[in-house]
Design a protein around this motif. Structure first.
Motif, PDB file in Angstrom:
ATOM      1  N   LEU A 175      48.066  41.387  46.267  1.00  0.00           N
ATOM      2  CA  LEU A 175      47.267  40.160  46.229  1.00  0.00           C
ATOM      3  C   LEU A 175      47.257  39.517  44.842  1.00  0.00           C
ATOM      4  N   ILE A 194      48.433  35.784  43.563  1.00  0.00           N
ATOM      5  CA  ILE A 194      47.584  34.814  42.857  1.00  0.00           C
ATOM      6  C   ILE A 194      48.275  34.364  41.573  1.00  0.00           C
ATOM      7  N   PHE A 197      41.121  34.376  36.760  1.00  0.00           N
ATOM      8  CA  PHE A 197      40.503  33.659  37.889  1.00  0.00           C
ATOM      9  C   PHE A 197      39.138  34.264  38.191  1.00  0.00           C
ATOM     10  N   ARG A 198      38.304  33.455  38.850  1.00  0.00           N
ATOM     11  CA  ARG A 198      36.930  33.901  39.125  1.00  0.00           C
ATOM     12  C   ARG A 198      36.913  34.903  40.280  1.00  0.00           C
ATOM     13  N   ASP A 199      36.116  35.976  40.085  1.00  0.00           N
ATOM     14  CA  ASP A 199      35.982  37.014  41.111  1.00  0.00           C
ATOM     15  C   ASP A 199      35.308  36.415  42.349  1.00  0.00           C
ATOM     16  N   GLY A 259      36.638  53.442  40.180  1.00  0.00           N
ATOM     17  CA  GLY A 259      36.114  52.295  40.928  1.00  0.00           C
ATOM     18  C   GLY A 259      37.147  51.223  41.185  1.00  0.00           C
ATOM     19  N   GLN A 260      38.440  51.524  40.941  1.00  0.00           N
ATOM     20  CA  GLN A 260      39.479  50.516  41.171  1.00  0.00           C
ATOM     21  C   GLN A 260      39.733  50.358  42.666  1.00  0.00           C
ATOM     22  N   VAL A 311      41.605  47.233  43.729  1.00  0.00           N
ATOM     23  CA  VAL A 311      42.839  46.440  43.806  1.00  0.00           C
ATOM     24  C   VAL A 311      43.804  47.037  42.785  1.00  0.00           C
ATOM     25  N   HIS A 350      43.634  45.016  36.080  1.00  0.00           N
ATOM     26  CA  HIS A 350      42.864  43.803  35.782  1.00  0.00           C
ATOM     27  C   HIS A 350      41.685  44.136  34.895  1.00  0.00           C
TER      28      HIS A 350
HETATM   29  P1  AMP Z   1      38.189  46.622  41.058  1.00  0.00           P
HETATM   30  O1  AMP Z   1      37.109  47.246  41.910  1.00  0.00           O
HETATM   31  O2  AMP Z   1      38.011  46.897  39.578  1.00  0.00           O
HETATM   32  O3  AMP Z   1      39.572  46.971  41.554  1.00  0.00           O
HETATM   33  O4  AMP Z   1      37.988  45.068  41.186  1.00  0.00           O
HETATM   34  C1  AMP Z   1      38.579  44.293  42.166  1.00  0.00           C
HETATM   35  C2  AMP Z   1      37.840  42.991  42.169  1.00  0.00           C
HETATM   36  O5  AMP Z   1      38.658  42.033  42.814  1.00  0.00           O
HETATM   37  C3  AMP Z   1      36.502  43.009  42.907  1.00  0.00           C
HETATM   38  O6  AMP Z   1      35.459  42.646  42.005  1.00  0.00           O
HETATM   39  C4  AMP Z   1      36.693  41.973  44.018  1.00  0.00           C
HETATM   40  O7  AMP Z   1      35.537  41.220  44.266  1.00  0.00           O
HETATM   41  C5  AMP Z   1      37.817  41.124  43.448  1.00  0.00           C
HETATM   42  N1  AMP Z   1      38.652  40.408  44.410  1.00  0.00           N
HETATM   43  C6  AMP Z   1      39.235  40.919  45.520  1.00  0.00           C
HETATM   44  N2  AMP Z   1      39.957  39.970  46.155  1.00  0.00           N
HETATM   45  C7  AMP Z   1      39.835  38.834  45.405  1.00  0.00           C
HETATM   46  C8  AMP Z   1      40.341  37.500  45.529  1.00  0.00           C
HETATM   47  N3  AMP Z   1      41.140  37.134  46.543  1.00  0.00           N
HETATM   48  N4  AMP Z   1      40.003  36.601  44.576  1.00  0.00           N
HETATM   49  C9  AMP Z   1      39.192  36.951  43.561  1.00  0.00           C
HETATM   50  N5  AMP Z   1      38.689  38.189  43.378  1.00  0.00           N
HETATM   51  C10 AMP Z   1      39.000  39.120  44.293  1.00  0.00           C
END
Ligand code: AMP
Ligand code: ZN
Length: 115
Positions: free
Chosen positions: A6, A10, A29-31, A94-95, A97, A101
Motif C-alpha cells: 500500500l 501511495i 501523508f496524513r494518517d 506494533g508495526q 504496515v 515509516h
Molecule cells: P504502524 O502500526 O506503525 O505500522 O502504522 C501504520 C499506520 O498506517 C496506522 O497508523 C494506520 O492508521 C495507517 N494507515 C493504514 N492505511 C493507511 C492509508 N491508506 N492512508 C494513510 N494511513 C494509513
C-alpha cells in the motif's frame, strides 16, 4: 516498488492519500486514523520492509526521514511546541504496515509512559 504494498502505491501516486510533502526520497501523508491533531506518516519512496531490512546504503534515506519530520512540523506549526517521531518495527513493535515509516505526531501534549 512492491506492487502489493500500500505505501509503495501511495508513494507512486497509484493509491489515494492526503500528501503533505514529497521529494525524490520520501513521501509524507496524513494518517487515516490520526491519534493527534498532527499525525503524518513519512515513508521512503523505496520499499524497505522495516528497520530490520535497512542497509548501510539506505542511511541517506533514513536520515532524510528526520529532516522531513522537521519540515512537517514546520508545515503544521508544531515545531516550537514539540512532537513525537516513532518508527514501529515488527509485530512486537506494533508495526502493521510492512513498509518502513515514521509517524510524526503532535499538536497536543504527548502522554507517558510509552509502551
Ligand atoms: P504502524 O502500526 O506503525 O505500522 O502504522 C501504520 C499506520 O498506517 C496506522 O497508523 C494506520 O492508521 C495507517 N494507515 C493504514 N492505511 C493507511 C492509508 N491508506 N492512508 C494513510 N494511513 C494509513
Ligand atoms: Zn512498499
Amino acid at each position: 516498488m512492491n506492487p502489493s504494498c500500500l505505501f509503495c502505491k501511495i508513494a507512486a501516486g497509484q493509491a489515494q492519500a492526503n500528501i503533505v510533502y514529497q521529494d525524490e526520497l520520501v513521501t509524507a501523508f496524513r494518517d487515516i486514523h490520526p491519534v493527534a491533531p498532527t499525525h503524518v506518516l513519512i515513508v521512503p519512496n523505496k520499499h524497505i520492509q522495516s528497520v530490520n531490512q535497512a542497509e548501510l546504503d539506505d542511511e541517506h534515506i533514513l536520515g532524510h526521514l528526520f529532516t522531513t519530520a522537521r519540515k512537517i512540523a514546520e508545515i503544521d506549526g508544531i515545531s516550537n511546541g514539540g512532537y513525537r517521531a516513532i518508527v514501529n518495527t515488527g509485530v512486537d513493535g506494533g508495526q502493521t504496515v510492512f513498509h518502513l515509516h515514521m509517524h510524526v505526531i503532535g499538536g497536543q501534549r504527548m502522554q507517558h509512559p510509552m509502551g
